[in-house]
Write an enzyme that holds these catalytic residues in place. Structure first.
Site, mmCIF file in Angstrom:
data_model
loop_
_atom_site.group_PDB
_atom_site.id
_atom_site.type_symbol
_atom_site.label_atom_id
_atom_site.label_comp_id
_atom_site.label_asym_id
_atom_site.label_seq_id
_atom_site.Cartn_x
_atom_site.Cartn_y
_atom_site.Cartn_z
ATOM 1 N N GLN A 34 0.826 -1.208 0.000
ATOM 2 C CA GLN A 34 0.000 0.000 0.000
ATOM 3 C C GLN A 34 0.866 1.267 0.000
ATOM 4 O O GLN A 34 2.047 1.218 0.322
ATOM 5 C CB GLN A 34 -0.864 0.039 1.258
ATOM 6 C CG GLN A 34 -1.924 -1.033 1.358
ATOM 7 C CD GLN A 34 -2.717 -0.854 2.651
ATOM 8 O OE1 GLN A 34 -2.688 -1.705 3.508
ATOM 9 N NE2 GLN A 34 -3.411 0.265 2.797
ATOM 10 N N HIS A 35 0.228 2.362 -0.322
ATOM 11 C CA HIS A 35 0.702 3.735 -0.054
ATOM 12 C C HIS A 35 1.789 4.287 -0.979
ATOM 13 O O HIS A 35 1.997 5.504 -1.008
ATOM 14 C CB HIS A 35 1.249 3.900 1.380
ATOM 15 C CG HIS A 35 0.360 3.433 2.468
ATOM 16 N ND1 HIS A 35 -0.871 3.987 2.728
ATOM 17 C CD2 HIS A 35 0.527 2.441 3.394
ATOM 18 C CE1 HIS A 35 -1.417 3.367 3.765
ATOM 19 N NE2 HIS A 35 -0.599 2.420 4.182
ATOM 20 N N ASP A 52 -2.059 -4.830 -0.444
ATOM 21 C CA ASP A 52 -1.693 -6.192 -0.001
ATOM 22 C C ASP A 52 -2.508 -6.673 1.200
ATOM 23 O O ASP A 52 -2.907 -7.838 1.260
ATOM 24 C CB ASP A 52 -0.183 -6.329 0.256
ATOM 25 C CG ASP A 52 0.394 -5.287 1.205
ATOM 26 O OD1 ASP A 52 -0.364 -4.451 1.742
ATOM 27 O OD2 ASP A 52 1.623 -5.318 1.404
#
Ligand SMILES: Nc1ncnc2c1ncn2[C@@H]1O[C@H](COP(=O)(O)OP(=O)(O)OP(=O)(O)O)[C@@H](O)[C@H]1O
Ligand SMILES: O=C(CO)[C@@H](O)[C@H](O)CO
Length: 460
Positions: free
Chosen positions: A70-71, A221
């Site tokens: 992520q991110h 994920d």
């Protein structure tokens, strides 16, 4: 007719993992993996070349979906070129920008209400602000912002830039409760507007690969793992990967103004309150390096020590920490004496510290109304026998360890099967075989000593 096969990808921090499964029941027929370079920034081309190692396997699939870390900030210029290496979730350089954004735009409560989360350095929005302040030329070139799984999905053949609710909820400029972007927050961070990917519906087919496979929307994920495990109410997942995470599926969005719980969305149309730590499996690799042991030997050493590690306590914030928000922290090994300074006790302290940090994470979820009935333990760190043995006492619940498997990639494969089926709900795949672990002792003393060190060392 040959049975349908689906591929799921986990493009994670340290590597790309791919599973090829039967669409009907998720049985894995082939797997592949390739490493990523180390570090907290990474050019997306590395993810693509790691994925390309699995090309033969992918081309056997009738549908593909990508779950990824992520991110990560993937900034693209007007021609679609990558502007700079992606800043990853575990890069803490934007901690001051996170603090400034929270202060400038209404404080923690306002951020929690608007975005479901209070941003820390992991969140994409803070990385955009860091780039605007430190690399203004790159910020000016940036026309579009994506996440790792969005970029890979586009490269695989999505008909337009597209993301999903789960991954969008980790940006800091999308509202899980409203299901809408918050362009004012993106603009405030980057100093200008930038295009964002369309948020696909759960189960949507978003395009076709060059070999004619259907493409699922993909996700972050952790959302992928939730889908791969088929979570039920009362299940809390504790994942010990590069990051540590604790999460549960919820029907209502979270908005924790303390910032400890991130109010993410999941990949099925529901929500995924989640606590993330920066330090997890690498606590064990660091302890293995310190004691000159392999990971298997570290586990044996830890099991040979007494509970409480003879009074040795580790505060495991080795790479700074995100929960609690201490980006500049480092690790502390406390309580050493000539009598207890053994490899066994150091190994035990490392395993206890990892689990105490994750027990704190589960407590934060509980404070937001999650009622854990059992804990599912997954991720590379769950392969450690010592972790499995100590987890029930320290986490304070029975622990179910699903058979080691790539649950993030499996979740992506299930999402691919969903896109192929075109049904309202994801295909029902059987739950993975699992072992149950319980303990007849509690570890209140271990947790109390850990908490005392954590609270005594807030600025370290
Ligand atoms: N037997 C073992 N004992 C302890 N740690 C292990 C063992 N096997 C693997 N690991 C650790 O697990 C980690 C990889 O786990 P995993 O594949 O879940 O992480 P990841 O997907 O890269 O991380 P993330 O999901 O946070 O991006 C590595 O740090 C590795 O050292
Ligand atoms: O930052 C988080 C969750 O918020 C990590 O779990 C990454 O998704 C990397 O795995």
């Amino acid at each position: 007719m040959a049975e349908s096969l689906v591929a799921g990808v986990d493009s994670s921090t340290q590597s790309t993992k791919v599973v090829l499964c039967r669409a009907a029941d998720g049985t894995v027929v082939a797997e592949a993996s390739a490493p990523h370079p180390d570090g907290t920034e990474c050019h997306p081309d590395h993810w693509w070349s790691a994925l390309s190692h699995a090309r033969e396997l992918l081309e056997r699939a009738d549908a593909v979906a990508v779950a990824a870390q992520q991110h990560g900030m993937v900034a693209l210029d007007g021609t679609g070129e990558v502007v700079r290496p992606a800043l990853l979730w575990n890069d803490t350089r934007s901690a001051p920008q996170a603090r400034a954004l929270v202060e400038e735009l209404g404080g923690a409560k306002a951020w929690a209400e608007r975005t479901g989360s209070v941003p820390v350095a992991s969140f994409t929005v803070t990385k955009l602000r860091w780039m605007a302040e430190n690399e203004p030329a790159n910020a000016r070139r940036t026309e579009r912002v994506m996440l790792p799984h969005d970029w890979l999905t586009l490269r695989l053949g999505a008909s337009e830039p597209v993301t999903d609710r789960g991954d969008a909820s980790g940006t800091g400029y999308w509202s899980p409760a409203a299901g809408a972007y918050l362009p004012d927050l993106l603009r405030a961070a980057l100093g200008r507007d930038a295009a964002t990917p369309r948020v696909a519906a759960p189960g949507e087919k978003v395009g076709e690969t060059s070999w004619g496979a259907a493409l699922g929307a993909g996700t972050g994920d952790n959302m992928g793992a939730a889908l791969g495990l088929g979570l039920r109410p009362g299940d809390v997942v504790v994942s010990i990967g590069t990051s540590g995470t604790a999460f549960a599926v919820a029907d209502e969005p979270a908005a924790d103004a303390s910032g400890l719980v991130a109010g993410f969305a999941d990949a099925t149309g529901r929500f995924l309150p989640l606590v993330a730590t920066l330090n997890a499996a690498r606590i064990l690799s660091a302890a293995a390096a310190m004691t000159g042991a392999t990971l298997a030997e570290l586990s044996a050493l830890a099991l040979a020590a007494e509970p409480g590690a003879g009074g040795v306590t580790l505060l495991p914030y080795l790479d700074g920490e995100r929960t609690p928000d201490r980006p500049d922290a480092s690790g502390v090994l406390a309580g050493l004496t000539t009598a207890n300074a053994t490899r066994e006790n150091v190994a035990r302290a490392a395993v206890e510290a990892l689990l105490c940090s994750l027990a704190d994470a589960v407590d934060h979820l509980a404070a937001q109304g999650v009622r854990p009935r059992r804990t599912l333990l997954i991720g590379g760190g769950a392969r450690s026998e010592a972790v499995r043995a100590l987890a029930p006492a320290i986490l304070g619940t029975p622990v179910t360890v699903p058979e080691p498997a790539e649950y993030v990639a499996l979740g992506a494969a299930r999402q691919a099967a969903w896109a192929l089926a075109g049904t309202p709900e994801p295909p029902a795949w059987p739950a993975p075989p699992a072992t149950e672990h319980t303990s007849d002792r509690t570890a209140a003393d271990v947790r109390a000593r850990y908490a005392a060190l954590r609270d005594a060392a807030p600025e370290i």
